[in-house]
Scaffold this active site. Structure first.
Site, PDB file in Angstrom:
ATOM      1  N   SER A   1      35.846   1.700  15.551  1.00 46.79           N
ATOM      2  CA  SER A   1      34.834   0.755  16.030  1.00 46.79           C
ATOM      3  C   SER A   1      33.964   0.340  14.848  1.00 46.79           C
ATOM      4  CB  SER A   1      33.962   1.418  17.099  1.00 46.79           C
ATOM      5  OG  SER A   1      33.106   2.352  16.481  1.00 46.79           O
ATOM      6  N   LYS A   2      33.007  -0.516  15.154  1.00 47.90           N
ATOM      7  CA  LYS A   2      32.127  -1.054  14.104  1.00 47.90           C
ATOM      8  C   LYS A   2      31.467   0.040  13.261  1.00 47.90           C
ATOM      9  CE  LYS A   2      30.800  -5.476  16.005  1.00 47.90           C
ATOM     10  NZ  LYS A   2      29.937  -5.995  17.048  1.00 47.90           N
ATOM     11  N   ARG A   3      31.242   1.187  13.880  1.00 42.08           N
ATOM     12  CA  ARG A   3      30.605   2.288  13.152  1.00 42.08           C
ATOM     13  C   ARG A   3      31.401   2.657  11.900  1.00 42.08           C
ATOM     14  NH1 ARG A   3      31.138   6.987  15.279  1.00 42.08           N
ATOM     15  NH2 ARG A   3      32.610   6.290  16.846  1.00 42.08           N
TER      16      ARG A   3
END
Ligand code: GLU
Length: 470
Positions: free
Chosen positions: A238-240
């Site tokens: 994910s974006k993390r």
């Protein structure tokens, strides 16, 4: 039988690299089998679907070169068809009108949760005839009560689900709009999809979809559920974890060939081959070689592949892409060296086009100041003395002779006169003319920077510390 696959994104944002991999596998399998690859936009959720997201997906697919043979189809254009099929299911008793109020369903859920049961619809309206009540209704699919659904998944192997685990799914909401699982079924059926290749986050939906397909008398497609892509911490990518959209990678200067090559290997293998041309991918791709275990995204490997394609790719095309990156930095390349020559000098020295662009600004623009550390280390009083001598040699080279070879000769001559090694001269020279310690070979670097600019930059360094001769 002609193989037909589809990529069916929901346009709710950018194209995630995981979705791009799904698209790639669908595309490769279709190509490998001389089949048809279909693009279907699943835009039935009006709150989350946007035109901007559709455009972003189409643009990313085009950039990757994943061209579709049919489509793009938009589910919102097919509402009449979904209604028709829903009515057909009602008429054949495979579906029914359900009038249960929100309150009743809420109470049911609470009671089931209190008894630690899985919340599910209890079939309250199953036995009513359609139109029995003059109230708003949803249409529910009458799921079989008993028996099993068997999925012989190409990746997962056999998966068996008890029908008693499944409840009666809503296929049309009270406002007449079709639900996700239903539109997928109708479209897979209408589009004669032979192979459904998708992320395994959809595996839960598959038995429900198969039951509806069976009620319609449709041929059940073959399924291949691909494991998720994980981040370095083992959690779903994910974006993390950094960049997750195809566009972000493009903007970072990753080449489409590199991203495709990276994605194809992320969850699929062909012996221990790492580098694949597009044709090789098509030739070797097989569903049974998809890994069962999820794979972790490895940005280093992507960069390694990108560097490979920077080194080996088409010069003219890559120069064009470097131009885009230079434009993005606001660097005017119309005056100065030919960008293609800069690319040739830099192609082995950067992992991405963006990095290459950033490292090439000094060919076109004067840098503000020399990196402090480099200055202290390399532009010592002694070194500036050497540069003074060199300056006089370089100055003798005419504009038309300003080539790597003559520059090199001037360096050799100066080093010999001073009785020092070439390196003692080259690194201060690099720092003074590029502002930092890394560049292509110094003679090529100076050739590209140009005579006048080189001399001006040298002089300005000399003057800063008051080296008299300049
Ligand atoms: N629209 C779904 C998604 O974006 C894919 C559905 C499918 O492939 O069946 O996750």
């Amino acid at each position: 039988m002609t193989i037909r696959t589809r990529f069916a994104p929901s346009p709710t944002g950018y194209l995630h690299v995981g979705s791009a991999r799904t698209a790639l596998y669908c595309w490769l399998f279709a190509k490998n089998q001389q089949g048809t690859f279909i693009l279907r936009i699943e835009d039935t959720d009006p709150e989350r679907s946007t035109q901007a997201a559709v455009d972003a997906i189409l643009e990313a697919m085009e950039w990757l070169g994943l061209s579709w043979d049919e489509g793009p189809f938009y589910q919102t254009h097919h509402f009449d068809r979904y209604r028709e099929v829903a009515n057909h299911l009602v008429n054949t008793h495979h579906a029914y009108h359900c009038y249960c109020s929100k309150e009743r369903l809420e109470a049911l859920r609470e009671a089931q949760t209190a008894k630690k049961e899985k919340p599910r619809y209890d079939g309250h309206c199953r036995h009513l005839t359609p139109g029995a009540l003059d109230k708003p209704y949803v249409i529910r699919f009458r799921n079989p009560d008993s028996g099993t659904v068997v999925i012989d998944d190409c990746v997962r192997g056999r998966v068996v689900i008890q029908n008693s685990e499944l409840d009666d799914l809503i296929i049309v909401r009270s406002d007449g709009s079709p639900t996700y699982n239903f539109t997928v079924v109708v479209d897979d059926w209408d589009m004669k999809i032979t192979h459904v290749i998708r992320g395994d986050d959809h595996l839960n939906n598959t038995p429900r979809q198969i039951n509806i397909l069976q009620a319609l008398g449709a041929v059940i497609p073959i399924y291949a559920h691909i494991p998720m892509i994980l981040g370095s911490d083992g959690k779903r990518l994910s974006k993390r974890h950094g960049a997750v959209s195809v566009q972000q990678y493009r903007d970072e200067g990753i080449l489409p060939e590199a991203l495709l090559n990276y994605l194809v290997r992320l969850g699929w293998s062909h012996g221990d081959q790492e580098i694949f041309t597009r044709d090789e991918m098509i030739q070797y791709f097989a569903l049974q070689d998809i890994n069962k275990a999820p794979s972790a995204f490895n940005p280093e490997k992507l960069l390694w592949l990108n560097q490979h394609y920077l080194k080996t790719g088409d010069l003219v095309e890559l120069t064009k892409q470097l131009q885009t990156q230079m434009d993005r930095l606001g660097v005017d390349t119309s005056i100065g060296p030919r960008l293609q020559d800069v690319f040739i000098a830099q192609r082995e020295r950067a992992k991405t086009l963006k990095e290459m662009a950033e490292k090439s600004v000094y060919f076109y623009q004067d840098f503000e100041r020399v990196d402090n550390e480099a200055k202290e280390k390399h532009l010592t009083e002694e070194a500036l003395g050497y540069l003074n001598v060199l300056y006089q040699e370089l100055e003798k080279i005419s504009d038309s002779d300003w080539q790597a070879a003559s520059i090199h000769a001037a360096l050799e001559k100066t080093a010999a006169t001073l009785g020092i090694k070439l390196g003692k001269l080259a690194q201060p020279l690099r720092v003074a003319t590029t502002g930092n310690t890394m560049s292509p070979p110094i003679d090529i670097t100076l050739q590209l920077i140009g005579r006048e600019r080189t001399l001006v930059r040298l002089a300005s360094q000399g003057l800063t510390v008051g080296a008299g001769a300049l």
